[in-house]
Enzyme design. Structure first.
Site, short mmCIF file in Angstrom:
data_model
loop_
_atom_site.label_atom_id
_atom_site.label_comp_id
_atom_site.label_asym_id
_atom_site.label_seq_id
_atom_site.Cartn_x
_atom_site.Cartn_y
_atom_site.Cartn_z
N PHE A 25 16.00 -23.32 36.07
CA PHE A 25 16.07 -25.07 36.73
C PHE A 25 17.24 -25.07 36.06
CE2 PHE A 25 17.53 -29.17 36.13
CZ PHE A 25 16.94 -30.07 37.70
N GLU A 26 18.67 -25.16 37.05
CA GLU A 26 19.86 -26.10 36.94
C GLU A 26 20.85 -26.37 37.93
OE1 GLU A 26 21.94 -21.93 35.53
OE2 GLU A 26 22.07 -22.33 33.96
N ILE A 27 21.23 -27.50 37.70
CA ILE A 27 21.62 -28.49 38.70
C ILE A 27 23.11 -28.63 37.44
CG2 ILE A 27 22.89 -30.05 40.14
CD1 ILE A 27 19.25 -31.29 39.93
#
Ligand SMILES: Nc1nc2c(ncn2[C@@H]2O[C@H](COP(=O)(O)OP(=O)(O)O)[C@@H](O)[C@H]2O)c(=O)[nH]1
Ligand SMILES: [Mg+2]
Length: 457
Positions: free
Chosen positions: A342-344
Site C-alpha cells: 500500500f502506498e499513496i
C-alpha cells in the site's frame, strides 16, 4: 322409513348453513382487495408514491441529487449495459422472459417496483464529493494470471473509495495484457483504465551484473528457504517497483499514485479524497502498515545507503525521519520499513534527482540481484532520509489487509460510522514486529490507548 325425514332435515340444515356463510362473507365491512397482477400493484404504489423514476418526482429527484451521479459501470459506451435503476431508459428491453413483463394487455410497467423504504429517513446516502480533483491514478503491477486476485482488490477499492471519485487506473506488466484481463478490470474500474507493457531494459539484468554470482545467490537462498530467494522474476519486480514504475510513459502524466496489489482488502469506507488530503497537507509518501525486514534479504543494503549518504550529502533533508530507520544516528539499519504494497505517494518526488540518484546508486551496487532487496525498504529508507518527517503520513483511518497483516483503526465510533468490517483485535500496529510505534514516537504522536487495557484493574 323413519330415517327419511331425518335426512331431509339434515340436508335443509346444511343448505341453510352454506347460505349464511355466503351471506356474511359478502356483506363483511373489511375492505379486502385482491390484486390481479403485479401491474395493479405498481399502479397502486405509483398513486401512493408518485411516479417513481420520473424526472418530476420529488421523492426520487431530491435524494438522487445526493448520490454520486456517475455510475461506475457507465464510464464508456462499451460498459453501459447495466440498467439504471428507476429510470425508463434502464428498463429491461422488450422480449424479456421475466414473469409478467410481456403481456400486452397490461399497462407498461417495465420500471422496477418502488421500494417504499428506499427513501426513508433511515437511509444514509453518502454526500457527493466536492472540491478539485487531483492529477492522480491507481497503479498496479500484475501478471495476466493475477486477474481474479486483482479483481477482488479493485472491487474493494471501488466500493470503499473510488466509486465516489472515479480516478484512473494504470496496469503495468512485463508481458502484454490479454483481452480477458483488460475486459474484466475495465468493467470494474470507475475511472479510465490504461494498460502498459514494461520496456525490456527495465525488467532484465543490467549489464554490470555478474550472472553466475547472481545465480549462486539464488541457489544459496533456496537452500536457506528464504522466501522468493530463488526467484528471478521477483527480483525484477522489486527493482522495477524501486526504480522504474513512476517513469513508465503512462505514469508520466500523473502527479499522485496509489499502489494496489492483488488480494488486498479495504475494511472501511473512505469518504474523502485521500489524494487531495496528501496534496493539501504537504504529504509526499504514506503508509498503513510498517514492519521489520527479513535481514537475510538485505544484508548490505545499509552499507550501500551509507555510501550514497557520503556521496550525496546534499540529498539528506534536515528534520528527516532518520530515527525511523536507524536507532544509532545512521550507523546501522534497524530493519524498519513501510510496507509498500500500500502506498499513496507523490510521483514527482520519486522522479526527483535525489530519489533517482539514490536508486541509481543502489542499483549499481547490485543488491537487487546479489541479495534480494525489496522495494519496501528502498522506498522507506529514501522517504526517511530525503523527506521532512511531516511529509510522511500514516493513514490510521484506512483499514487494510495484505496477507498476513491487518491494520484496523482503533476508534470504535469511527469503525461504526465508516462501516468497517475488520476485527480490531487483529490490528498489527502495536505488535512487536511493527514499527508504527517508532513512527508515532518520532512524530510526537500519542499511542492510542487499548480498549482492553481500560478494563484491567
Ligand atoms: N507483471 C508481473 N508482475 C509481478 C510479477 N511478480 C510479481 N508481480 C506483481 O508485483 C506485486 C508484488 O508481488 P506479490 O506476489 O504480491 O509479492 P508479495 O506481496 O511480496 O508476496 C503484485 O502486484 C504482483 O502482481 C511478475 O513476474 N510479473
Ligand atoms: Mg502482494
Amino acid at each position: 322409513m323413519a330415517g327419511t325425514p331425518r335426512y331431509a332435515r339434515y340436508i335443509i340444515l346444511s343448505l341453510l348453513c352454506i347460505f349464511l356463510i355466503l351471506f356474511f362473507s359478502s356483506s363483511s365491512d373489511s375492505p379486502r382487495q385482491t390484486y390481479k397482477s403485479a401491474a395493479d400493484l405498481l399502479k397502486e404504489s405509483q398513486s401512493r408514491w408518485g411516479n417513481v423514476g420520473s424526472k418530476n418526482n420529488p421523492a426520487s429527484h431530491g435524494t438522487a441529487k445526493e448520490v454520486p451521479l456517475s455510475d461506475p459501470l457507465l464510464k464508456d459506451g462499451s460498459h453501459s449495459a447495466a440498467p439504471k435503476a428507476g429510470t425508463a431508459e434502464g428498463a429491461p428491453a422488450g422480449g424479456s422472459s421475466q414473469v409478467g413483463l410481456s403481456n400486452p394487455s397490461e399497462p407498461d410497467h417495465r420500471v422496477s417496483s418502488p421500494n417504499p423504504l428506499a427513501h426513508s429517513p433511515q437511509t444514509k446516502l453518502e454526500p457527493k464529493p466536492s472540491g478539485p480533483r487531483m492529477n492522480a491514478t491507481f497503479v498496479t503491477l500484475a501478471r495476466n494470471s493475477d486477474i481474479w486476485e486483482i479483481a477482488r482488490s479493485i472491487r474493494q477499492v471501488e466500493d470503499r473509495f473510488n466509486r465516489k471519485f472515479n480516478y484512473d487506473w494504470v496496469f503495468l506488466n512485463d508481458k502484454p495484457f490479454d483481452e480477458s484481463f483488460k475486459t474484466i478490470t475495465s468493467a470494474l474500474v470507475s475511472g479510465t483504465t490504461k494498460y502498459g507493457q514494461i520496456p525490456k531494459e527495465h525488467w532484465s539484468f543490467p549489464e554490470w551484473i555478474d550472472q553466475d554470482k547472481a545465480k549462486q545467490v539464488r541457489e544459496d537462498m533456496a537452500k536457506k528457504k528464504i522466501i522468493y530467494g530463488d526467484s528471478v522474476s521477483y527480483r525484477h519486480m522489486c527493482r522495477y517497483e524501486s526504480g522504474f514504475f513512476f517513469r513508465h510513459p503512462l505514469m508520466l502524466e500523473y502527479e499522485w499514485y496509489w499502489r494496489v496489489e492483488p488480494s488486498i482488502e479495504l475494511f472501511c469506507d473512505i469518504n474523502y479524497d485521500a489524494f487531495r488530503f496528501m496534496a493539501e497537507n504537504g504529504k509526499k509518501y504514506s503508509f498503513v502498515l510498517s514492519l521489520l525486514e527479513y535481514i537475510d534479504t538485505i544484508p548490505t543494503l545499509w552499507a550501500s545507503t551509507k555510501k550514497f549518504m557520503n556521496t550525496y550529502p546534499e540529498h539528506l533533508v534536515p528534520g528527516n525521519s532518520m530515527k525511523f530507520v536507524s536507532d544509532d544516528g545512521g550507523e546501522t539499519y534497524n530493519k524498519c520499513h513501510f510496507w509498500s504494497n500500500f502506498e499513496i505517494g507523490n510521483l514527482n518526488w520519486l522522479r526527483s534527482k535525489a530519489y533517482i540518484d539514490f536508486f541509481t546508486s543502489l542499483d549499481k551496487d547490485g543488491g537487487f540481484f546479489y541479495e534480494r532487496w525489496g522495494d519496501a525498504p528502498v522506498h522507506s529508507i529514501a522517504a526517511s532520509l530525503m523527506l521532512k518527517k511531516e511529509e510522511i503520513h500514516f493513514f490510521e483511518d484506512i483499514a487494510y489487509y495484505h496477507i498476513p497483516f491487518t491494520h484496523c483503526p482503533a476508534d470504535e465510533k469511527y469503525r461504526e460510522e465508516h462501516k468497517c468490517h475488520c476485527d480490531p483485535s487483529k490490528n498489527f500496529d502495536w505488535n512487536g514486529y511493527s514499527c508504527t510505534k517508532k513512527f508515532y514516537e518520532l512524530n510526537g504522536m500519542k499511542v492510542p490507548e487499548k480498549k482492553d487495557d481500560k478494563k484491567k484493574p
